[in-house]
Motif scaffolding. Structure first.
Motif, PDB file in Angstrom:
ATOM      1  N   THR A  17      84.755  58.239  13.752  1.00  0.00           N
ATOM      2  CA  THR A  17      84.082  58.378  15.049  1.00  0.00           C
ATOM      3  C   THR A  17      82.772  57.590  15.086  1.00  0.00           C
ATOM      4  N   LEU A  18      81.970  57.739  14.049  1.00  0.00           N
ATOM      5  CA  LEU A  18      80.687  57.024  14.015  1.00  0.00           C
ATOM      6  C   LEU A  18      80.892  55.514  13.926  1.00  0.00           C
ATOM      7  N   PHE A  19      81.938  55.091  13.206  1.00  0.00           N
ATOM      8  CA  PHE A  19      82.229  53.661  13.107  1.00  0.00           C
ATOM      9  C   PHE A  19      82.568  53.082  14.486  1.00  0.00           C
ATOM     10  N   THR A  21      81.751  54.309  17.485  1.00  0.00           N
ATOM     11  CA  THR A  21      80.582  54.320  18.378  1.00  0.00           C
ATOM     12  C   THR A  21      79.598  53.208  18.030  1.00  0.00           C
ATOM     13  N   HIS A  22      79.395  52.946  16.734  1.00  0.00           N
ATOM     14  CA  HIS A  22      78.504  51.856  16.333  1.00  0.00           C
ATOM     15  C   HIS A  22      79.120  50.499  16.665  1.00  0.00           C
ATOM     16  N   LEU A  23      80.438  50.403  16.593  1.00  0.00           N
ATOM     17  CA  LEU A  23      81.117  49.147  16.900  1.00  0.00           C
ATOM     18  C   LEU A  23      80.907  48.756  18.359  1.00  0.00           C
ATOM     19  N   GLY A  25      78.460  50.032  20.238  1.00  0.00           N
ATOM     20  CA  GLY A  25      77.057  50.197  20.591  1.00  0.00           C
ATOM     21  C   GLY A  25      76.786  51.366  21.496  1.00  0.00           C
ATOM     22  N   GLN A  27      75.465  55.118  22.254  1.00  0.00           N
ATOM     23  CA  GLN A  27      74.487  56.068  21.740  1.00  0.00           C
ATOM     24  C   GLN A  27      74.314  57.221  22.741  1.00  0.00           C
ATOM     25  N   PRO A  28      73.988  58.427  22.266  1.00  0.00           N
ATOM     26  CA  PRO A  28      73.784  58.833  20.868  1.00  0.00           C
ATOM     27  C   PRO A  28      75.116  59.181  20.189  1.00  0.00           C
ATOM     28  N   SER A  29      75.344  58.622  19.031  1.00  0.00           N
ATOM     29  CA  SER A  29      76.611  58.839  18.319  1.00  0.00           C
ATOM     30  C   SER A  29      76.752  60.269  17.807  1.00  0.00           C
ATOM     31  N   LEU A 135      81.732  59.279  24.714  1.00  0.00           N
ATOM     32  CA  LEU A 135      81.417  59.627  23.326  1.00  0.00           C
ATOM     33  C   LEU A 135      82.180  60.878  22.887  1.00  0.00           C
TER      34      LEU A 135
END
Length: 370
Positions: A17-19, A21-23, A25, A27-29, A135
């Protein structure tokens, strides 16, 4: 510390999940990570059903949050009233099981910093609301994906080994009761622990029953396996009930005629050996239709119930007859246990004799995480 597949999948779901969301961009993850933890389910079918329910609940929470902010703002009183509105609506649509994450989605949208920023427009707020709803759904979908493709639950292996281990412990305590070597209070405490293990085993079967095959041609074979394990677990429950009755009336049993005690002991040893043979049939270590029925039938000419009636009629006092009345409860549980064993034995014989290529049970060796 116990480290199993469920624990590992939870961590992997959060990482995925965090990967994502960071991919992208987003936020907030943290919101996506929380949603992933809430959404993870014990099996694939329940994950698929819960994903659809989560979508409905989260959409309802998001829409309610947007409407309330646009109409009344986002002060704490409005947020509290919106929580009440969302929970009541979820209850009305029978979606209370996803209420926690729906409320998290609603609060995340109503507390978005874009609302209080100077010069923020309605479009900015709607964009922030869409991102936060996305998210949450990324976390939910990540949990579904992990359950689909990574470490699928090994229910057949887990149920078989748990059944075997619980039944082995039950046999140990039954033999202690028969030999009059047990401490009543200590065994009673251990019986409560066994009861909790049996309940967990039955819960595991409910998860297994919910699983669905992707291919129509495999559904009949899956249904046969589910029926087989249902009756295997039922036989474990019957063995536990027999132990519970023995513990309750152990004093009455110990005051029975020695010959009748030996008869009950023989019947129980036969049934326990029969049960162990059934477990071996599941792993195909013995052939179907193999029993020691001929040995059992040749040792006694009369049935256990005939012997019980004979001893009951020979009782000289009312106290002795009351004692035999209590023994009747033990015999009732014994016959229920015997019937459940006969039923699972017939099913196992049929299961492994016919359609042998389709009727495969994937029982792996026992490991520490089972």
């Amino acid at each position: 510390m116990r480290f199993g597949a469920r624990v590992f999948k939870t961590g992997l779901t959060v990482v995925l999940t965090l990967f994502i969301t960071h991919l992208f961009g987003l936020q907030p993850s943290l919101i996506a990570g929380i949603a992933a933890v809430f959404a993870l389910q014990p099996n694939v079918h329940r994950s698929a059903v819960r994903t659809w329910e989560q979508f409905q609940g989260n959409a309802l929470g998001a829409i309610s949050a947007i409407i309330m902010v646009l109409l009344f703002g986002n002060n704490v009183i409005v947020i509290g009233l919106t929580v009440i509105l969302v929970l009541a609506t979820l209850l009305f649509f029978n979606l209370q099981s996803v209420s926690t994450l729906a409320v998290v989605t609603m609060i995340a949208i109503m507390d978005a910093p874009q609302i209080s920023e100077a010069g923020a427009t309605t479009v900015d707020f709607l964009e922030a609301a869409g991102i936060r709803f996305s998210l949450v759904m990324i976390g939910v979908l990540s949990s579904l994906l992990i359950n689909l493709v990574f470490i699928p639950p090994k229910y057949e292996t887990k149920m078989y080994h748990n059944c075997f281990n619980i039944t082995t412990d039950i046999f140990k305590y039954i033999r202690l009761e028969l030999s009059n070597m047990s401490e009543y209070q200590i065994v009673k405490k251990d019986i409560e622990s066994l009861r909790e293990r049996v309940v967990r085993l039955e819960t595991m079967y409910l998860w297994f029953r919910e699983e669905r095959s992707l291919f129509r041609r495999e559904r009949f074979a899956d249904a046969r396996r589910k029926i087989l394990f249902k009756h295997l677990i039922s036989s474990t429950r019957r063995a536990f009930e027999l132990l519970r009755k023995f513990n309750r009336f152990e004093n009455n049993y110990n005051h029975l005629d020695e010959e009748f005690q030996n008869r009950i002991r023989f019947e129980l040893e036969y049934l326990m050996g029969f049960h162990e043979q059934i477990f071996m049939k599941f792993t195909e270590k013995i052939k179907p239709n193999v029993t020691n029925e001929s040995i059992h039938e040749s040792l006694y000419e009369t049935s256990l119930m005939d012997d019980f009636i004979s001893h009951y009629n020979d009782a000289e006092t009312e106290e002795e007859r009351l004692q035999y009345t209590s023994i009747m409860e033990i015999l009732s549980s014994l016959y229920e246990y015997a019937n459940s064993l006969e039923r699972i034995n017939r099913l196992a014989d049929s299961f492994f004799r016919f359609h042998s290529k389709k009727n495969k049970i994937n029982i792996q060796d026992e490991t520490m995480d089972i």
